[in-house]
Design a protein around this motif. Structure first.
Motif, PDB file in Angstrom:
ATOM      1  N   ASP A 288       0.809  -1.217   0.000  1.00 15.10           N
ATOM      2  CA  ASP A 288       0.000   0.000   0.000  1.00 15.10           C
ATOM      3  C   ASP A 288       0.842   1.268   0.000  1.00 15.10           C
TER       4      ASP A 288
ATOM      5  N   GLU B 170     -10.595 -11.327 -13.995  1.00 22.99           N
ATOM      6  CA  GLU B 170     -11.594 -10.829 -13.047  1.00 22.99           C
ATOM      7  C   GLU B 170     -10.980  -9.838 -12.073  1.00 22.99           C
TER       8      GLU B 170
ATOM      9  N   GLU C  47     -10.546  -6.624 -13.813  1.00 17.69           N
ATOM     10  CA  GLU C  47     -11.847  -5.999 -14.024  1.00 17.69           C
ATOM     11  C   GLU C  47     -12.324  -5.327 -12.737  1.00 17.69           C
ATOM     12  N   GLU C  48     -12.243  -6.077 -11.676  1.00 13.79           N
ATOM     13  CA  GLU C  48     -12.686  -5.599 -10.370  1.00 13.79           C
ATOM     14  C   GLU C  48     -11.916  -4.347  -9.958  1.00 13.79           C
TER      15      GLU C  48
ATOM     16  N   VAL D 104     -10.199  -2.257 -11.747  1.00  9.72           N
ATOM     17  CA  VAL D 104     -10.316  -1.099 -12.620  1.00  9.72           C
ATOM     18  C   VAL D 104     -11.542  -0.285 -12.249  1.00  9.72           C
ATOM     19  N   THR D 105     -12.582  -0.970 -11.792  1.00 10.70           N
ATOM     20  CA  THR D 105     -13.839  -0.270 -11.607  1.00 10.70           C
ATOM     21  C   THR D 105     -14.096   0.144 -10.160  1.00 10.70           C
ATOM     22  N   GLN D 106     -13.317  -0.440  -9.233  1.00  9.27           N
ATOM     23  CA  GLN D 106     -13.555  -0.071  -7.837  1.00  9.27           C
ATOM     24  C   GLN D 106     -12.929   1.293  -7.544  1.00  9.27           C
ATOM     25  N   THR D 107     -13.736   2.222  -7.051  1.00 12.21           N
ATOM     26  CA  THR D 107     -13.180   3.529  -6.702  1.00 12.21           C
ATOM     27  C   THR D 107     -12.695   3.510  -5.258  1.00 12.21           C
ATOM     28  N   GLY D 108     -11.955   4.503  -4.861  1.00 15.14           N
ATOM     29  CA  GLY D 108     -11.512   4.643  -3.474  1.00 15.14           C
ATOM     30  C   GLY D 108     -12.260   5.795  -2.822  1.00 15.14           C
ATOM     31  N   LEU D 109     -12.361   5.722  -1.509  1.00 13.42           N
ATOM     32  CA  LEU D 109     -13.083   6.777  -0.790  1.00 13.42           C
ATOM     33  C   LEU D 109     -12.388   8.125  -0.883  1.00 13.42           C
TER      34      LEU D 109
END
Lengths: 247, 325
Positions: free
Chosen positions: B18, B310, B313-314, B316-321
């Protein structure tokens, strides 16, 4: 200074609602209760928890900060039956937490709070729709959606005035509509966002079935999930960032 | 391969994934090679062999290796080797000879039906064939992962890009990255768990050396381009350089010599690199086309790559807070 006595059930509920997102957290020992704020490593899910002093059998604190390994503390709390009382006392000198459960004494080494990921800034969200429903309805939505997909759409149809849940799998689909009548409350507004079930499933685990849960939603916006525990003397707010479909 | 003895000199620490942010200039051959060897070791060959008997284990490797970058919101830029430098040709030749030995042993193992030996030897006889070179680039293009073609050593080019500020880290298992002047190098990008961060400035400060002196010390120990002086290990090399100042003084004092020492030194100090590259850091992979390319066009078993696609894909589309704070 920190010295408190709390029921195992209350402590476990509080810890569980944080540990679904992070392994370690900082706990603020404020005069009027405990506060925890944490975000998962991917910065997708956040928890903001407070447990009022009134939720404890006795509570004394003066604004200290400790860092804990949640699974350790959960394991210890798990040694108590749910009705049993757990006594907590911070040794400022050794930076250890003394825990007593019915004669059993456990000394827990704390973690340097500076070594724990920084507490997140709380997003400033203006969410137009608000849905209040029972924890059991959240549970069945999430459980059913998980049977068919990795993600779930939550939305409000502002014309027909209902809250809906959608999950589309490769072959099977799940759909649920809850109208004003089925819900405790509904504030209609434009809302439709897609969320990862991995996160929602974990958050769902921490939501009591009989809790009154508030979902605040927007269009491709994070969802705010708010509920109380410990007879309303504890409050949890989750925030979960949406998945945005790439074009 | 680089010289593993440099590990004893380098300042290296494991860091949480991270904490890694930005662009990683990945030594593509080094990276691909790791995945090729593990894929070949653990996956049965029918799953990545086409009807025409062409092996494309690299495609599985790429799909397994990339999600890590996407999931941590790091942009990988894959830097491919150009032609080998003249001196390195020897190393390639000796590796080729070694491969031939392995291939002979492999034939024996097959005859004797020794499964473990076959698996081990197969992983060592892997090479980057023309097909692997081409299909890797094509798949990376479909996934919108930037490619940079180095004039010579990919690692030197990657180091150059970090020095210019166009990338934040070199990604390589190879300790030589240090000698090419890479300020920060991430190792173990191909492993499970957290990477190691190799820090040039900290290394130089720790030994009170200049980069030029570090290169000289490495030449004494031995590099891809030269054999070291026998009897000189990492410790001695540092002591000798500290005492005598540079390579030539050390050799003179010891009465030793290194063939092409000055040219090897030059290769590290002034490697063949280019400023002629450009890339975008926000990636927009065409997963549908990538899936079709790997499974339909090259006949790779879909099960082997689905999880990786997958994950991409996951992520790429997950945004962060943080987008809302």
């Amino acid at each position: 200074m920190f010295k408190a006595i709390v029921s195992a059930e209350t402590l476990t509920s509080a810890l569980d609602s944080v540990s679904v997102l992070v392994d370690e957290c900082k706990i603020h020992l404020e005069e009027d209760g405990l506060e925890i704020r944490a975000v998962d490593p991917a910065n997708v899910g956040m928890v903001d928890l407070s447990l009022d002093a009134a939720a404890f059998e006795s509570y004394e604190a003066d604004g200290g900060l400790i860092g804990v390994d949640l699974s350790r503390l959960e394991d210890i709390a798990g040694m108590a039956d749910s009705g049993q009382l757990i006594q907590l006392e911070l040794d400022e000198e050794t930076r250890k937490l003394h825990i007593q459960i019915d004669g059993l004494e456990y000394t827990l080494a704390l973690i340097d709070p500076d070594s724990i990921r920084q507490e997140p800034d709380i997003p400033d969200l203006d969410l137009p729709a608000e849905v209040v429903l029972e924890g059991s309805d959240v549970n069945r939505s999430v459980t059913a959606a998980d049977m068919v997909s990795d993600h779930i759409a939550l939305g409000v149809d502002d014309a027909a005035e209902y809250f809906y849940v959608d999950a589309e799998g490769d072959t099977d689909d799940v759909h649920l509509e809850l109208t004003q009548e089925d819900l405790i409350d509904l504030q209609v507004g434009p809302a439709h966002s897609l969320f990862s079930l991995d996160y929602l499933k974990d958050m769902n685990k921490a939501i009591p079935a009989d809790a009154e849960v508030t979902l605040a939603l927007g269009e491709e916006f994070p969802v705010k999930i708010y509920f109380g525990f410990a007879e309303g003397q504890g409050q949890v707010t989750y925030m979960l960032a949406p998945r945005i479909q790439s074009d | 391969m680089g010289n593993a003895a440099l590990r004893d000199i380098a300042v290296i620490e494991e860091i949480p994934f991270d904490d890694v942010e930005g662009v990683v200039a990945v030594d593509a051959h080094n990276w691909l090679y790791r995945y090729l060897t593990t894929t070949v070791k653990w996956t049965s060959s029918e799953k990545y062999t086409t009807a025409a008997d062409t092996e494309v284990a690299n495609l599985i490797g790429i799909v397994q290796g990339l999600p890590k970058f996407f999931e941590h919101d790091i942009t990988p830029v894959l830097v491919f080797d150009g032609g080998p430098s003249e001196l390195k040709a020897d190393e390639i030749e000796s590796r080729r000879e070694q491969r031939e030995t392995y291939e002979e042993q492999l034939a024996v193992a097959r005859e004797e039906g020794d499964e473990l030996a076959i698996a081990q030897l197969e992983s060592r006889t892997q090479r980057l064939t023309e097909t692997i070179q081409e299909t890797s680039r094509e798949l990376l293009r479909l996934l919108d992962v930037p490619i940079v073609e180095a004039p010579a050593e990919g690692e030197a080019q990657a180091a150059h890009m970090v020095r210019r500020g166009d990338a934040d880290y070199v990604g390589s298992e190879d300790y030589d990255a240090l000698l090419f002047g890479a300020p920060l190098t991430l190792r173990q990008l191909t492993s499970k768990g957290d990477p190691e961060l190799m820090d040039l400035e900290a290394t130089l400060a720790h030994h009170e050396l200049t980069l030029e002196q570090l290169i000289d010390a490495a030449i004494l120990i031995g590099t891809d381009f030269n054999d070291g002086v026998s009897g000189i290990g990492p410790k001695t090399a540092i002591t000798e350089i500290t005492e005598h100042g540079d390579l030539w003084s050390v050799l003179e004092a010891r009465g030793d010599s290194i063939e092409y020492g000055d040219r090897v030194r030059q290769l590290f100090r002034d490697p063949d690199v280019t400023d002629d590259y450009s890339f975008e850091t926000s990636l927009d992979p065409d997963l549908e086309a990538a899936r079709a390319y790997v499974t339909d066009q090259w006949g790779v078993d879909a099960d082997e790559v689905e999880r990786g696609f997958e994950r991409i894909e996951e992520s790429v589309t997950q945004t962060g807070l943080d987008r809302w704070t």
